[in-house]
Motif scaffolding. Sequence first.
Motif, PDB file in Angstrom:
ATOM      1  N   SER A 106       0.815  -1.219   0.000  1.00  0.00           N
ATOM      2  CA  SER A 106       0.000   0.000   0.000  1.00  0.00           C
ATOM      3  C   SER A 106       0.848   1.268   0.000  1.00  0.00           C
ATOM      4  N   GLU A 107       2.105   1.151   0.382  1.00  0.00           N
ATOM      5  CA  GLU A 107       3.019   2.295   0.336  1.00  0.00           C
ATOM      6  C   GLU A 107       3.733   2.380  -1.013  1.00  0.00           C
ATOM      7  N   ILE A 108       3.488   1.406  -1.883  1.00  0.00           N
ATOM      8  CA  ILE A 108       4.165   1.329  -3.182  1.00  0.00           C
ATOM      9  C   ILE A 108       3.221   1.666  -4.330  1.00  0.00           C
ATOM     10  N   VAL A 109       2.017   1.103  -4.312  1.00  0.00           N
ATOM     11  CA  VAL A 109       1.080   1.305  -5.420  1.00  0.00           C
ATOM     12  C   VAL A 109      -0.124   2.116  -4.951  1.00  0.00           C
ATOM     13  N   GLY A 110      -0.636   2.929  -5.845  1.00  0.00           N
ATOM     14  CA  GLY A 110      -1.834   3.712  -5.564  1.00  0.00           C
ATOM     15  C   GLY A 110      -3.087   2.951  -5.950  1.00  0.00           C
ATOM     16  N   ASP A 111      -4.213   3.586  -5.747  1.00  0.00           N
ATOM     17  CA  ASP A 111      -5.503   2.933  -5.968  1.00  0.00           C
ATOM     18  C   ASP A 111      -5.695   2.453  -7.403  1.00  0.00           C
ATOM     19  N   THR A 112      -5.458   3.324  -8.369  1.00  0.00           N
ATOM     20  CA  THR A 112      -5.694   2.954  -9.771  1.00  0.00           C
ATOM     21  C   THR A 112      -4.763   1.835 -10.203  1.00  0.00           C
ATOM     22  N   LEU A 113      -3.512   1.936  -9.846  1.00  0.00           N
ATOM     23  CA  LEU A 113      -2.560   0.885 -10.203  1.00  0.00           C
ATOM     24  C   LEU A 113      -2.938  -0.434  -9.530  1.00  0.00           C
ATOM     25  N   ALA A 114      -3.337  -0.387  -8.277  1.00  0.00           N
ATOM     26  CA  ALA A 114      -3.734  -1.612  -7.570  1.00  0.00           C
ATOM     27  C   ALA A 114      -4.924  -2.279  -8.255  1.00  0.00           C
ATOM     28  N   LYS A 115      -5.889  -1.499  -8.694  1.00  0.00           N
ATOM     29  CA  LYS A 115      -7.040  -2.057  -9.416  1.00  0.00           C
ATOM     30  C   LYS A 115      -6.584  -2.722 -10.709  1.00  0.00           C
ATOM     31  N   ASN A 116      -5.694  -2.055 -11.439  1.00  0.00           N
ATOM     32  CA  ASN A 116      -5.200  -2.612 -12.700  1.00  0.00           C
ATOM     33  C   ASN A 116      -4.373  -3.875 -12.477  1.00  0.00           C
ATOM     34  N   ILE A 117      -3.595  -3.896 -11.417  1.00  0.00           N
ATOM     35  CA  ILE A 117      -2.826  -5.097 -11.074  1.00  0.00           C
ATOM     36  C   ILE A 117      -3.784  -6.253 -10.798  1.00  0.00           C
ATOM     37  N   ALA A 118      -4.786  -6.004  -9.981  1.00  0.00           N
ATOM     38  CA  ALA A 118      -5.759  -7.053  -9.649  1.00  0.00           C
ATOM     39  C   ALA A 118      -6.478  -7.546 -10.900  1.00  0.00           C
ATOM     40  N   LYS A 119      -6.863  -6.623 -11.768  1.00  0.00           N
ATOM     41  CA  LYS A 119      -7.566  -6.997 -13.007  1.00  0.00           C
ATOM     42  C   LYS A 119      -6.697  -7.907 -13.871  1.00  0.00           C
ATOM     43  N   GLU A 120      -5.448  -7.531 -14.077  1.00  0.00           N
ATOM     44  CA  GLU A 120      -4.554  -8.337 -14.912  1.00  0.00           C
ATOM     45  C   GLU A 120      -4.292  -9.702 -14.288  1.00  0.00           C
ATOM     46  N   PHE A 121      -4.148  -9.736 -12.981  1.00  0.00           N
ATOM     47  CA  PHE A 121      -3.897 -11.003 -12.297  1.00  0.00           C
ATOM     48  C   PHE A 121      -5.084 -11.951 -12.444  1.00  0.00           C
ATOM     49  N   VAL A 122      -6.275 -11.483 -12.141  1.00  0.00           N
ATOM     50  CA  VAL A 122      -7.433 -12.388 -12.180  1.00  0.00           C
ATOM     51  C   VAL A 122      -7.852 -12.733 -13.609  1.00  0.00           C
ATOM     52  N   ASN A 123      -7.509 -11.896 -14.573  1.00  0.00           N
ATOM     53  CA  ASN A 123      -7.847 -12.189 -15.964  1.00  0.00           C
ATOM     54  C   ASN A 123      -6.770 -13.002 -16.674  1.00  0.00           C
ATOM     55  N   GLY A 124      -5.632 -13.177 -16.043  1.00  0.00           N
ATOM     56  CA  GLY A 124      -4.556 -13.964 -16.634  1.00  0.00           C
ATOM     57  C   GLY A 124      -4.872 -15.448 -16.593  1.00  0.00           C
ATOM     58  N   HIS A 125      -4.250 -16.184 -17.491  1.00  0.00           N
ATOM     59  CA  HIS A 125      -4.432 -17.634 -17.557  1.00  0.00           C
ATOM     60  C   HIS A 125      -3.080 -18.289 -17.757  1.00  0.00           C
ATOM     61  N   TYR A 126      -2.901 -19.408 -17.119  1.00  0.00           N
ATOM     62  CA  TYR A 126      -1.646 -20.139 -17.224  1.00  0.00           C
ATOM     63  C   TYR A 126      -1.480 -20.708 -18.622  1.00  0.00           C
ATOM     64  N   ASP A 127      -0.310 -20.462 -19.228  1.00  0.00           N
ATOM     65  CA  ASP A 127      -0.029 -20.924 -20.584  1.00  0.00           C
ATOM     66  C   ASP A 127       0.386 -22.391 -20.646  1.00  0.00           C
ATOM     67  N   GLY A 128       0.923 -22.923 -19.556  1.00  0.00           N
ATOM     68  CA  GLY A 128       1.384 -24.311 -19.565  1.00  0.00           C
ATOM     69  C   GLY A 128       2.558 -24.491 -20.508  1.00  0.00           C
ATOM     70  N   GLY A 129       2.586 -25.615 -21.202  1.00  0.00           N
ATOM     71  CA  GLY A 129       3.640 -25.873 -22.179  1.00  0.00           C
ATOM     72  C   GLY A 129       5.026 -25.815 -21.565  1.00  0.00           C
ATOM     73  N   ARG A 130       5.908 -25.052 -22.198  1.00  0.00           N
ATOM     74  CA  ARG A 130       7.300 -24.973 -21.752  1.00  0.00           C
ATOM     75  C   ARG A 130       7.432 -24.419 -20.337  1.00  0.00           C
ATOM     76  N   HIS A 131       6.425 -23.706 -19.872  1.00  0.00           N
ATOM     77  CA  HIS A 131       6.470 -23.122 -18.531  1.00  0.00           C
ATOM     78  C   HIS A 131       6.240 -24.161 -17.439  1.00  0.00           C
ATOM     79  N   GLN A 132       5.654 -25.293 -17.807  1.00  0.00           N
ATOM     80  CA  GLN A 132       5.352 -26.319 -16.813  1.00  0.00           C
ATOM     81  C   GLN A 132       6.618 -26.870 -16.158  1.00  0.00           C
ATOM     82  N   ILE A 133       7.713 -26.887 -16.894  1.00  0.00           N
ATOM     83  CA  ILE A 133       8.979 -27.374 -16.332  1.00  0.00           C
ATOM     84  C   ILE A 133       9.352 -26.544 -15.105  1.00  0.00           C
ATOM     85  N   ARG A 134       9.260 -25.221 -15.230  1.00  0.00           N
ATOM     86  CA  ARG A 134       9.591 -24.339 -14.100  1.00  0.00           C
ATOM     87  C   ARG A 134       8.590 -24.484 -12.966  1.00  0.00           C
TER      88      ARG A 134
END
Length: 142
Positions: A106-134
């Motif tokens: 809360s000392e790093i991000v403001g309200d608008t940025l926090a909303k955008n971060i949350a939106k991108e996180f919850v709308n993201g989807h795991y790609d799998g494939g080559r990333h599964q190894i990691r």
Amino acid sequence: MTIFIGSDVAGQRLKDVVKTFLKENNHDVVDVTEGKELDFVDSTLAVVHEVQKNDDNLGIAVDAYGAGSFIVATKVKGMIAAEVSDERSAYMTRSHNNACMITMGSEIVGDTLAKNIAKEFVNGHYDGGRHQIRVDMLNKMC
């Protein structure tokens, strides 16, 4: 998908902003720290334990700088979390790392940025494939 959100005292106001935003966008959000004044260790563990009950669950923890909650979350076996302070990282940690939890400060991000971060996180989807190894490597670590 249920999004579990929580904060310590320093993150309460920003947590409420993010929670309201997610609910306004028709997400199922459960505040595991509502009405409580917890330390970041206890608030983060409350989120982690709920997230781990179902593979579709996501978590967001907010403290002053995001670092404390990140440290706590990644101490729990099977938890892949990321401390984020920008939208792209929030999206990519879901896409490439299959993270089911993010932490913010809360000392790093403001309200608008926090909303955008949350939106991108919850709308993201795991790609799998080559990333599964990691992801498999991460899951073996703890």
